[in-house]
Design a protein around this motif. Structure first.
Motif, PDB file in Angstrom:
ATOM      1  N   ASN A 131     -46.463 -58.669 -12.058  1.00  0.00           N
ATOM      2  CA  ASN A 131     -47.568 -58.886 -13.082  1.00  0.00           C
ATOM      3  C   ASN A 131     -48.031 -57.277 -13.337  1.00  0.00           C
ATOM      4  N   ASP A 132     -48.243 -56.354 -12.531  1.00  0.00           N
ATOM      5  CA  ASP A 132     -48.567 -55.118 -12.658  1.00  0.00           C
ATOM      6  C   ASP A 132     -47.319 -54.453 -13.550  1.00  0.00           C
ATOM      7  N   LEU A 133     -46.433 -54.622 -13.410  1.00  0.00           N
ATOM      8  CA  LEU A 133     -45.318 -53.843 -14.378  1.00  0.00           C
ATOM      9  C   LEU A 133     -45.048 -54.798 -15.524  1.00  0.00           C
ATOM     10  N   GLY A 134     -45.401 -55.799 -15.843  1.00  0.00           N
ATOM     11  CA  GLY A 134     -45.244 -56.447 -17.182  1.00  0.00           C
ATOM     12  C   GLY A 134     -44.396 -57.712 -16.957  1.00  0.00           C
ATOM     13  N   ALA A 135     -43.185 -57.611 -16.094  1.00  0.00           N
ATOM     14  CA  ALA A 135     -41.924 -58.480 -16.442  1.00  0.00           C
ATOM     15  C   ALA A 135     -41.086 -58.167 -15.397  1.00  0.00           C
ATOM     16  N   LEU A 136     -39.974 -58.960 -15.150  1.00  0.00           N
ATOM     17  CA  LEU A 136     -38.939 -58.761 -14.211  1.00  0.00           C
ATOM     18  C   LEU A 136     -38.094 -57.485 -14.751  1.00  0.00           C
ATOM     19  N   GLY A 137     -38.203 -57.380 -15.845  1.00  0.00           N
ATOM     20  CA  GLY A 137     -37.493 -56.304 -16.508  1.00  0.00           C
ATOM     21  C   GLY A 137     -37.899 -54.849 -16.031  1.00  0.00           C
ATOM     22  N   ALA A 138     -39.351 -54.881 -15.170  1.00  0.00           N
ATOM     23  CA  ALA A 138     -39.780 -53.779 -14.566  1.00  0.00           C
ATOM     24  C   ALA A 138     -39.003 -53.082 -13.550  1.00  0.00           C
ATOM     25  N   LEU A 139     -38.186 -54.122 -13.029  1.00  0.00           N
ATOM     26  CA  LEU A 139     -37.136 -53.616 -11.865  1.00  0.00           C
ATOM     27  C   LEU A 139     -36.168 -52.695 -12.394  1.00  0.00           C
ATOM     28  N   VAL A 140     -35.721 -52.968 -13.738  1.00  0.00           N
ATOM     29  CA  VAL A 140     -34.739 -51.891 -14.317  1.00  0.00           C
ATOM     30  C   VAL A 140     -35.469 -50.650 -14.399  1.00  0.00           C
ATOM     31  N   PRO A 141     -34.808 -49.365 -14.162  1.00  0.00           N
ATOM     32  CA  PRO A 141     -35.483 -48.212 -14.073  1.00  0.00           C
ATOM     33  C   PRO A 141     -35.615 -47.802 -15.888  1.00  0.00           C
ATOM     34  N   GLY A 142     -36.922 -47.510 -15.692  1.00  0.00           N
ATOM     35  CA  GLY A 142     -37.535 -47.050 -17.196  1.00  0.00           C
ATOM     36  C   GLY A 142     -37.741 -48.198 -17.784  1.00  0.00           C
ATOM     37  N   ALA A 143     -38.056 -49.424 -17.469  1.00  0.00           N
ATOM     38  CA  ALA A 143     -38.552 -50.435 -18.240  1.00  0.00           C
ATOM     39  C   ALA A 143     -39.966 -50.075 -18.498  1.00  0.00           C
ATOM     40  N   ASP A 144     -40.730 -50.595 -19.608  1.00  0.00           N
ATOM     41  CA  ASP A 144     -42.081 -50.403 -20.058  1.00  0.00           C
ATOM     42  C   ASP A 144     -42.180 -49.106 -20.236  1.00  0.00           C
ATOM     43  N   GLU A 145     -41.347 -48.315 -20.474  1.00  0.00           N
ATOM     44  CA  GLU A 145     -41.662 -46.763 -20.815  1.00  0.00           C
ATOM     45  C   GLU A 145     -41.080 -46.416 -21.915  1.00  0.00           C
ATOM     46  N   PHE A 146     -41.408 -45.573 -22.771  1.00  0.00           N
ATOM     47  CA  PHE A 146     -40.912 -44.965 -24.061  1.00  0.00           C
ATOM     48  C   PHE A 146     -39.687 -44.195 -23.574  1.00  0.00           C
ATOM     49  N   ARG A 147     -38.558 -44.183 -24.317  1.00  0.00           N
ATOM     50  CA  ARG A 147     -37.699 -43.244 -24.277  1.00  0.00           C
ATOM     51  C   ARG A 147     -37.816 -42.512 -25.295  1.00  0.00           C
ATOM     52  N   ILE A 148     -37.608 -41.095 -25.280  1.00  0.00           N
ATOM     53  CA  ILE A 148     -37.666 -40.217 -26.245  1.00  0.00           C
ATOM     54  C   ILE A 148     -36.485 -40.028 -27.009  1.00  0.00           C
ATOM     55  N   TYR A 149     -36.492 -40.196 -28.231  1.00  0.00           N
ATOM     56  CA  TYR A 149     -35.375 -40.251 -29.006  1.00  0.00           C
ATOM     57  C   TYR A 149     -35.385 -39.082 -30.032  1.00  0.00           C
ATOM     58  N   TYR A 207     -47.359 -53.859 -28.945  1.00  0.00           N
ATOM     59  CA  TYR A 207     -46.174 -53.161 -28.321  1.00  0.00           C
ATOM     60  C   TYR A 207     -45.127 -52.453 -29.434  1.00  0.00           C
ATOM     61  N   PHE A 208     -44.310 -51.613 -28.595  1.00  0.00           N
ATOM     62  CA  PHE A 208     -43.398 -50.798 -29.533  1.00  0.00           C
ATOM     63  C   PHE A 208     -42.037 -51.365 -29.126  1.00  0.00           C
ATOM     64  N   GLN A 209     -41.322 -51.770 -29.812  1.00  0.00           N
ATOM     65  CA  GLN A 209     -40.023 -52.407 -29.624  1.00  0.00           C
ATOM     66  C   GLN A 209     -38.722 -51.587 -30.340  1.00  0.00           C
ATOM     67  N   CYS A 210     -37.943 -50.978 -29.412  1.00  0.00           N
ATOM     68  CA  CYS A 210     -36.487 -50.623 -29.907  1.00  0.00           C
ATOM     69  C   CYS A 210     -35.799 -51.534 -30.007  1.00  0.00           C
ATOM     70  N   VAL A 211     -34.925 -51.395 -31.041  1.00  0.00           N
ATOM     71  CA  VAL A 211     -33.823 -52.482 -31.092  1.00  0.00           C
ATOM     72  C   VAL A 211     -32.776 -52.593 -29.908  1.00  0.00           C
ATOM     73  N   THR A 212     -32.728 -51.576 -29.334  1.00  0.00           N
ATOM     74  CA  THR A 212     -31.731 -51.543 -28.366  1.00  0.00           C
ATOM     75  C   THR A 212     -32.104 -52.360 -26.928  1.00  0.00           C
ATOM     76  N   GLY A 213     -33.400 -52.655 -27.239  1.00  0.00           N
ATOM     77  CA  GLY A 213     -33.989 -53.725 -26.106  1.00  0.00           C
ATOM     78  C   GLY A 213     -35.381 -53.398 -25.331  1.00  0.00           C
ATOM     79  N   TRP A 214     -35.628 -51.838 -25.305  1.00  0.00           N
ATOM     80  CA  TRP A 214     -36.519 -51.782 -24.424  1.00  0.00           C
ATOM     81  C   TRP A 214     -37.829 -51.929 -25.165  1.00  0.00           C
TER      82      TRP A 214
END
Ligand SMILES: Nc1nc2c(c(=O)[nH]1)N[C@H]1C(S)=C(S)[C@@H](COP(=O)(O)O)O[C@H]1N2
Ligand SMILES: [Mo]
Length: 228
Positions: free
Chosen positions: A44-62, A106-113
């Motif tokens: 719940n804190d991190l938003g989803a099971l995806g939070a267990l993936v490194p960097g989930a819920d964080e912006f990637r800088i492109y 939310y901000f959604q990248c087409v690559t999935g994050w």
């Protein structure tokens, strides 16, 4: 380069490891307690099971150029030209004196994050266009980045949507250089590639010119979920 060619300037590895570390502790605790409460709370804190993936819920800088343009806020000007009655050159002070809009989306990248609940603030693109006065036959907009390479496009009707912002603030702060500051576009209903960073110039025209990633196959109409 990731598999689709988006350049990722990584700086979230440490946060990613922190999330994994927390997950490790939570797994240990859940075994001790024989209940999933800790894991549920973590999730719940991190938003989803995806939070267990490194960097989930964080912006990637492109950045497709491999570097982060640094643009002085004091000398920044947003130019709006092409098929308009009054070409504009807007400073940050000008943008701050215009009708402001805030939204949370939310901000959604087409690559999935995806980053949930991002606070955005700036001026609606439609508001800027109303000051410039697009001519009758104008149907499209082209956006050019201060990085000299990245471009984007919208149709005139997409540009009129209320949740398309010329943003100078995000996540509770001025837009930082790595996020495209001092000014980036934010197109809430579309994938992140439409939200051009280091927004330098808007050209109003009667032709949609496909943007940078669209030349590599991304849909020009980048609606999240793929609706045409
Ligand atoms: N100028 C420029 N704008 C850009 C990009 C880029 O590489 N250069 N990448 C796009 C993509 S694919 C995404 S997902 C978002 C990422 O925004 P962020 O770097 O603030 O996370 O910026 C978009 N705007
Ligand atoms: Mo993206």
């Amino acid at each position: 380069m990731s598999s689709n060619g988006e350049t990722h300037v990584g700086r979230r590895a440490v946060l990613g490891m922190a999330a994994l570390g927390a997950a490790g502790i939570a797994f240990g605790a859940s075994i001790d307690n024989a209940v999933g409460g800790t894991l549920t709370r973590l999730s719940n804190d991190l938003g989803a099971l995806g939070a267990l993936v490194p960097g989930a819920d964080e912006f990637r800088i492109y950045t497709v150029t491999g570097s982060i343009p640094v643009i002085s806020p004091a000398s920044y000007r947003l130019r709006v030209g092409g098929m308009v009655k009054s070409p504009l050159e807007l400073s940050l002070d000008d943008l701050r004196a215009m009708k402001r809009t805030r939204l949370v989306h939310y901000f959604q990248c087409v690559t999935g994050w995806r980053v949930p609940s991002v606070h955005w603030e700036g001026v609606q693109l439609s508001e800027i266009l109303s000051h410039a006065g697009a001519t009758e036959s104008a149907t499209a907009l082209r956006f050019l980045s201060g990085d000299g390479v990245y471009t984007e496009s919208l149709t005139m009707s997409q540009a009129q949507l209320p949740d398309v912002l010329v943003a100078d603030r995000m996540i509770g702060d001025d837009v930082t250089p790595d996020h495209g500051g001092p000014v980036r576009l934010y197109v809430a209903p579309m994938y992140g590639y439409k939200s051009i960073k280091w927004l330098d110039r808007i050209e109003v025209s009667d032709t949609v010119v496909p943007g940078y990633w669209e030349n590599f196959g991304y849909p020009v109409n980048g609606w999240i979920g793929g609706v045409a």
